[in-house]
Design a protein around this motif. Sequence first.
Motif, short mmCIF file in Angstrom:
data_model
loop_
_atom_site.label_atom_id
_atom_site.label_comp_id
_atom_site.label_asym_id
_atom_site.label_seq_id
_atom_site.Cartn_x
_atom_site.Cartn_y
_atom_site.Cartn_z
N LEU A 146 -7.64 3.94 2.99
CA LEU A 146 -6.27 4.42 3.08
C LEU A 146 -5.57 3.75 4.25
CD1 LEU A 146 -6.83 8.26 2.62
CD2 LEU A 146 -5.96 6.65 0.92
N PRO A 147 -4.26 3.47 4.09
CA PRO A 147 -3.53 2.89 5.22
C PRO A 147 -3.32 3.92 6.32
CG PRO A 147 -2.08 3.22 3.33
CD PRO A 147 -3.47 3.57 2.89
N LEU A 148 -3.17 3.43 7.52
CA LEU A 148 -3.04 4.28 8.70
C LEU A 148 -1.91 5.30 8.55
CD1 LEU A 148 -3.97 4.94 11.55
CD2 LEU A 148 -2.50 3.10 12.38
N ARG A 159 -4.86 -1.08 8.34
CA ARG A 159 -3.49 -1.19 8.86
C ARG A 159 -2.55 -1.23 7.66
NH1 ARG A 159 -3.27 -0.50 14.05
NH2 ARG A 159 -4.75 -1.63 15.29
N ASP A 160 -1.35 -0.74 7.85
CA ASP A 160 -0.38 -0.75 6.76
C ASP A 160 -0.11 -2.19 6.34
OD1 ASP A 160 -0.20 2.01 6.95
OD2 ASP A 160 1.39 1.91 8.45
N GLY A 161 -0.37 -2.49 5.06
CA GLY A 161 -0.12 -3.83 4.54
C GLY A 161 -1.28 -4.81 4.75
N ASP A 162 -2.35 -4.40 5.42
CA ASP A 162 -3.50 -5.28 5.65
C ASP A 162 -4.75 -4.57 5.10
OD1 ASP A 162 -5.41 -7.04 6.52
OD2 ASP A 162 -4.89 -6.90 8.64
N PRO A 163 -5.45 -5.18 4.15
CA PRO A 163 -6.58 -4.48 3.53
C PRO A 163 -7.86 -4.45 4.38
CG PRO A 163 -6.33 -6.66 2.56
CD PRO A 163 -5.17 -6.46 3.52
#
Length: 137
Positions: free
Chosen positions: A16-18, A43-47
């Motif tokens: 899950l994203p932060l 991180r949001d947008g980074d897998p």
Amino acid sequence: MAVPALPPRSDQPRALPLREVRSRLTQLVALAEATDTVTVVTRDGDPRPVAAIVPAAAARTLAQSRADADRLATVTAGWARRLDELHRQRGRRHAAELRAVRAALAEAWAELDRRALPGGDAPLARLRAAHADLLAD
């Protein structure tokens, strides 16, 4: 906030994203505690994973495994030192026993040489050749 029914247990951790983890932290912690679910935080947008929410037992196991590895390394080093010392002791004992055998053999050959001329008896010459490596030193 109502906690939804527990999802089926999967061996694959959920990612899950932060941003979502921040809004659902209490729910994710309860899920980890109740079902041993691991949630990977990205991180949001980074897998790529940056953190994880894991059950306490899993974290404790990691700490214990590190402590076990340290203990194992200490014990292994102690046994290695002990084995090296035993090897050195055996080497010294072997050398002393070999010196005693060579001295006794030299004494026996001196007596044989006194009683029979070297080269005069073929079986005795073969025996002397068989002992040549021990008599050389």
